[in-house]
Design a protein around this motif. Sequence first.
Motif, short mmCIF file in Angstrom:
data_model
loop_
_atom_site.label_atom_id
_atom_site.label_comp_id
_atom_site.label_asym_id
_atom_site.label_seq_id
_atom_site.Cartn_x
_atom_site.Cartn_y
_atom_site.Cartn_z
N GLY A 114 15.02 3.93 -13.48
CA GLY A 114 14.01 3.71 -12.46
C GLY A 114 13.87 4.85 -11.48
N ASN A 115 14.85 5.77 -11.49
CA ASN A 115 14.88 6.84 -10.50
C ASN A 115 14.79 6.25 -9.10
N ALA A 116 15.56 5.18 -8.91
CA ALA A 116 15.48 4.44 -7.66
C ALA A 116 16.86 3.94 -7.24
N HIS A 117 16.99 3.71 -5.95
CA HIS A 117 18.20 3.12 -5.39
C HIS A 117 17.75 2.38 -4.14
N PRO A 118 18.18 1.23 -3.82
CA PRO A 118 19.26 0.47 -4.46
C PRO A 118 18.74 -0.44 -5.56
N LEU A 119 19.67 -1.17 -6.14
CA LEU A 119 19.32 -2.17 -7.15
C LEU A 119 18.60 -3.33 -6.50
N ILE A 120 17.67 -3.92 -7.22
CA ILE A 120 17.02 -5.16 -6.79
C ILE A 120 17.91 -6.33 -7.19
N VAL A 121 18.43 -6.26 -8.41
CA VAL A 121 19.33 -7.30 -8.93
C VAL A 121 20.59 -6.59 -9.42
N PRO A 122 21.73 -6.81 -8.75
CA PRO A 122 22.96 -6.21 -9.25
C PRO A 122 23.39 -6.88 -10.56
N LYS A 123 24.43 -6.38 -11.14
CA LYS A 123 24.89 -6.84 -12.45
C LYS A 123 24.99 -8.36 -12.52
N THR A 124 24.30 -8.91 -13.52
CA THR A 124 24.43 -10.32 -13.85
C THR A 124 25.03 -10.38 -15.25
N ILE A 125 25.75 -11.43 -15.53
CA ILE A 125 26.41 -11.56 -16.83
C ILE A 125 25.99 -12.87 -17.46
N ASP A 126 25.54 -12.78 -18.71
CA ASP A 126 25.20 -13.96 -19.49
C ASP A 126 25.85 -13.77 -20.85
N CYS A 127 26.95 -14.49 -21.06
CA CYS A 127 27.74 -14.35 -22.29
C CYS A 127 28.15 -12.91 -22.48
N ASP A 128 27.66 -12.25 -23.51
CA ASP A 128 28.08 -10.89 -23.83
C ASP A 128 27.06 -9.83 -23.43
N VAL A 129 26.20 -10.16 -22.47
CA VAL A 129 25.15 -9.25 -22.03
C VAL A 129 25.20 -9.10 -20.52
N THR A 130 25.13 -7.84 -20.05
CA THR A 130 25.00 -7.59 -18.61
C THR A 130 23.62 -7.00 -18.36
N VAL A 131 23.04 -7.38 -17.23
CA VAL A 131 21.70 -6.93 -16.87
C VAL A 131 21.68 -6.58 -15.39
N ALA A 132 21.05 -5.47 -15.05
CA ALA A 132 20.80 -5.09 -13.67
C ALA A 132 19.36 -4.59 -13.59
N ILE A 133 18.76 -4.72 -12.42
CA ILE A 133 17.35 -4.36 -12.27
C ILE A 133 17.15 -3.50 -11.03
N ALA A 134 16.38 -2.43 -11.21
CA ALA A 134 15.99 -1.53 -10.12
C ALA A 134 14.48 -1.37 -10.16
N PRO A 135 13.89 -0.95 -9.03
CA PRO A 135 12.46 -0.63 -9.08
C PRO A 135 12.25 0.57 -10.01
N ALA A 136 11.14 0.61 -10.71
CA ALA A 136 10.84 1.74 -11.61
C ALA A 136 9.93 2.71 -10.88
#
Length: 135
Positions: free
Chosen positions: A104-126
Motif C-alpha cells: 500500500g505504500n502506507a502506514h499505519p495499518l487499518i487492520v493489524p494482523k488477524t488470524i483465521d486458522c492457518d491464514v493471517t491477514v492485515a490491511i493498509a490503505p493502498a
Amino acid sequence: MNAPAALRLAVGIGCRRGVSADAIERAVRAALGAHGFGDIAIVASIDTKRNEAGLLGFCERHRLPLHFFSADEIAHAPRTTLSRHARKHLQVDGVCEPCALLAGNAHPLIVPKTIDCDVTVAIAPARRTFASAIR
C-alpha cells in the motif's frame, strides 16, 4: 470482493503451506467484515508463497493483482508485530503486516494482523498503484 466505501486497500496475507483458496477467502472476509469498508486494490505476500495454489486461486477468483516481496524487502518494512512462526520458517519478523504496508505504500495499518486458522491477514490503505496482473 468489493465493499461499499471507496477506500482502496492493500491486503497482506500469510498462510501455511497448502491452505485452500476458500480458507484464504474466509480469513480476508473476516478481516474486512470486522471493519466493513474498502475495495481491495492489491494483495501481497512473501515471495516464498509464489506457488501457493490457495493464494493464487483466491486472487484469480476475484481478479485481484498479487504482488510478492522478498525477505529482504520485508526486513526493511516498518516494524510490525513479531511472528515467531515467520521468524522460524521464513527468516522474517512477519508476513501479512509488512506486506500490507509495502504493497500500500502506507502506514499505519487499518487492520493489524488477524488470524483465521492457518491464514493471517492485515490491511493498509493502498496509496500505490500496481499492474493488474498477478506477479
